[in-house]
Design an enzyme around this catalytic site. Structure first.
Site, PDB file in Angstrom:
ATOM      1  CE1 TYR A  67      -4.358 -12.647  -8.180  1.00  0.00           C
ATOM      2  CE2 TYR A  67      -4.678 -14.273  -6.634  1.00  0.00           C
ATOM      3  CZ  TYR A  67      -3.702 -13.359  -7.325  1.00  0.00           C
ATOM      4  OH  TYR A  67      -2.510 -13.288  -6.880  1.00  0.00           O
ATOM      5  CD  GLU A  69      -3.748 -11.546 -12.454  1.00  0.00           C
ATOM      6  OE1 GLU A  69      -3.619 -12.092 -13.605  1.00  0.00           O
ATOM      7  OE2 GLU A  69      -2.627 -11.607 -11.468  1.00  0.00           O
ATOM      8  CG  ASP A 213       3.605  11.668  -5.207  1.00  0.00           C
ATOM      9  OD1 ASP A 213       2.268  11.584  -4.609  1.00  0.00           O
ATOM     10  OD2 ASP A 213       4.589  11.348  -5.159  1.00  0.00           O
ATOM     11  CB  THR A 239      -1.409   7.782  -0.099  1.00  0.00           C
ATOM     12  OG1 THR A 239      -1.376   9.125   0.329  1.00  0.00           O
ATOM     13  CG2 THR A 239       0.213   7.352  -0.424  1.00  0.00           C
ATOM     14  CE  LYS A 242       1.254   9.507   2.800  1.00  0.00           C
ATOM     15  NZ  LYS A 242       2.452   9.808   1.839  1.00  0.00           N
ATOM     16  NE  ARG A 248      -1.329   1.833   5.959  1.00  0.00           N
ATOM     17  CZ  ARG A 248      -0.227   3.063   5.989  1.00  0.00           C
ATOM     18  NH1 ARG A 248       0.678   3.111   5.221  1.00  0.00           N
ATOM     19  NH2 ARG A 248      -0.435   3.866   6.798  1.00  0.00           N
TER      20      ARG A 248
END
Ligand SMILES: *Cc1c(COP(=O)(O)O)cnc(C)c1O
Length: 430
Positions: A67, A69, A213, A239, A242, A248
C-alpha cells in the site's frame, strides 16, 4: 501464525505459474487457454498488444502487496522506501521520454486518468468540448451512460462528411459559441493525425484547457513515429497498454503549472492506493520505448496498418478518410452487403479477432454498424510485416464473404493458425 515458506525462499521475486496450477487448476487452465488463443489467432483489436515478459513479471510481482497512498517521499503508509524508488524512476523516464514537465503514473486505467483530468480542471455542469462518439470519441468524452455525460455539459465536434477528417472550423465555431472549460482531442477510432497546433490556437482564443486523450496513439509518439501533443497540451492522458505496449493502466502528463492539480485529482481525488506492480511495469515499458528497436517498431506499426488498409481496399472495401496515418484503420464494409456485427462474428469464427465499429454518419445502429476497426500493434510485435498484412486482408475479406459457410471458415482458421505459428507469441524457451 507463521508465513508459509515460498517455493523459492532464497530468491522469490515473481510469478510462480506451477504454484497456481497446483493450487487452482481451474483458473490455471484458463490462463493457459488464453495464451493459446493469443498464440493461434490473429489479434487485430486496435487497442491490444503483447507486452514484454519483463512487464508481465513486474505485474505479477510482490510489489502488488504494498500500500503506498500518496507520492514518493510523501506517503500515508510506512515501508514505502522500496516502492518509492520504482515510482520515482518511472516518473523520470516518462518526463524524459515525452519531454514532459510533469508525470503521474498512478491512474489505474485510461478511463481513470480521464476522471482525474475532469476533476482537476472542471466542476460538474461545466462545458467540455470533445470528439463525438459516433465519429470515434471515447465513452469518457461524454457518453450519456458515462460519468462524463452525466456530470458535465459535453458539446461534441466531429468529422466532415466530405473527407472524414476533423472539422476544425466547426470545432472553433463551437468553442467560440460555448466557451468550454476544456477542449479534448483524441479518439478511439480516428485513423488520421490531429493538428495539435490548430487546437492550441483555438484553446488560447477561448481560454480553454487543452486536453489530449492520447490513449490510442501515445505509443507512436513514444516511438517518434508521429508528432507529439506534449509541447502544445496543458494535459495529456493515456493508457499504457495499447501501442505503448506496457501494463494495463493509465498515465497523465502535464505542464508544471498543473502538476499539483493533477496529483491531487488522482490521489486523494479519485483513487486510493496506487497499484505499485503496475507502476513498475509502466517504468519498464517506458525504458523499452526509449530503445532504437521500439522506434523501428512504431514506424513498422504504421507501415503495416497502411498495408493492411490497402489490402482491404484492393479487395473492394473502403478505408474511412482514405486510409490511415496511424496504427488503426476504420473500414467501411457496406460494399460486401454484410454489417459490422456479422463481419465481427464471421472473422471471430475464422480465428481473427477484430471489432465492429461505426463509421462516420453510419446509417446502422451502434450495435450493428457498417464498419470494422483493425489495428496493427499486436501483429507487428509478433514480427509480421507488410507481406503478412496483405495475407491478413485476404483472410478478413474471405471470412466476411464466406456466407457463414462452415467449411470455408474452418479453412481460413487453419490458414490463420499456420501464419501465427510462424510468428510465435511468448515462444517456449528452446
Ligand atoms: C482506450 C481508451 C480509453 C480508456 O482506457 P481504459 O484503460 O480502457 O479505461 C480512454 N480514452 C481513449 C481515447 C481510449 O482509446
Amino acid at each position: 501464525m507463521s508465513i508459509q515458506p515460498l517455493n523459492r525462499p532464497e530468491k522469490y521475486y515473481g510469478p510462480d505459474f506451477n504454484a497456481m496450477e497446483k493450487q487452482d487448476p481451474e483458473i490455471a487452465a484458463v490462463v493457459i487457454s488464453e495464451l493459446e488463443r493469443q498464440r493461434n489467432k490473429l489479434q487485430l483489436i486496435a487497442s491490444e498488444n503483447f507486452t514484454s515478459s519483463a512487464v508481465l513479471a513486474a505485474m505479477g510481482s510482490t510489489l502488488s502487496n504494498k500500500y503506498a497512498e500518496g507520492y514518493p517521499g510523501k506517503r500515508y503508509y510506512g515501508g514505502c522506501e522500496e516502492v518509492d524508488k520504482v515510482e520515482a524512476i518511472g516518473i523520470e523516464r516518462a518526463k524524459k521520454l515525452f519531454g514532459a514537465e510533469h508525470a503521474n503514473l498512478q491512474p489505474h486505467s485510461g478511463a481513470s486518468a480521464n476522471v482525474a483530468v475532469y476533476l482537476a480542471f472542471a466542476k460538474p455542469g461545466d462545458t467540455v468540448l470533445a470528439m463525438s462518439l459516433p465519429h470515434g470519441g471515447h465513452l469518457t468524452h461524454g457518453a450519456k451512460v458515462n460519468f462524463s455525460g452525466k456530470w458535465f455539459n459535453i458539446v461534441s465536434y466531429g468529422v466532415r462528411q466530405s473527407d472524414e477528417l476533423i472539422d476544425y472550423d466547426q470545432l472553433r465555431d463551437l468553442a467560440l459559441e460555448h466557451k468550454p472549460k476544456m477542449i479534448c482531442s483524441g479518439a478511439t477510432a480516428y485513423p488520421s493525425l490531429i493538428d495539435f497546433e490548430k487546437v492550441r490556437k483555438i484553446c488560447d482564443e477561448v481560454g480553454a484547457i487543452m486536453w489530449v486523450d492520447a490513449a490510442h496513439f501515445i505509443g507512436l509518439v513514444a516511438g517518434k513515429a508521429i508528432p507529439s501533443p506534449v509541447p502544445y497540451a496543458d494535459v495529456v492522458s493515456f493508457t499504457t497498454h495499447k501501442v505503448l505496449r506496457g501494463p494495463r493502466g493509465g498515465m497523465i502528463l502535464s505542464k508544471a503549472a498543473h502538476a499539483a492539480a493533477i496529483d491531487k485529482a488522482v490521489f486523494p481525488g479519485m483513487q486510493g492506493g496506487p497499484i505499485m506492480s503496475a507502476i513498475a511495469g509502466k517504468a519498464i515499458a517506458l525504458q523499452e520505448c526509449m530503445s532504437d528497436s521500439y522506434k523501428t517498431y512504431a514506424k513498422q506499426v504504421i507501415e503495416n496498418c497502411q498495408a493492411l488498409a490497402k489490402g482491404l481496399v484492393d479487395l473492394g472495401l473502403r478505408a474511412v478518410s482514405g486510409g490511415t496515418q496511424t496504427h488503426l484503420a476504420l473500414i467501411d464494409i457496406r460494399s460486401t452487403g454484410v454489417t459490422g456485427k456479422v463481419a465481427d462474428e464471421l472473422c471471430g469464427l475464422a480465428g481473427i479477432s477484430l471489432n465492429k465499429n461505426a463509421i462516420p454518419f453510419d446509417p446502422q445502429t451502434p450495435a450493428v454498424t457498417s464498419g470494422i476497426r483493425v489495428g496493427s500493434a499486436a501483429t507487428t510485435t509478433q514480427g509480421m510485416g507488410t507481406a503478412q498484412m496483405k495475407q491478413i486482408a485476404e483472410f478478413i475479406v474471405s471470412a466476411i464473404k464466406s456466407g457463414a459457410d462452415q467449411d470455408k471458415l474452418a479453412k481460413i482458421k487453419s490458414q490463420v493458425a499456420e501464419l501465427c505459428a510462424k510468428f510465435p507469441v511468448y515462444p517456449e524457451p528452446k
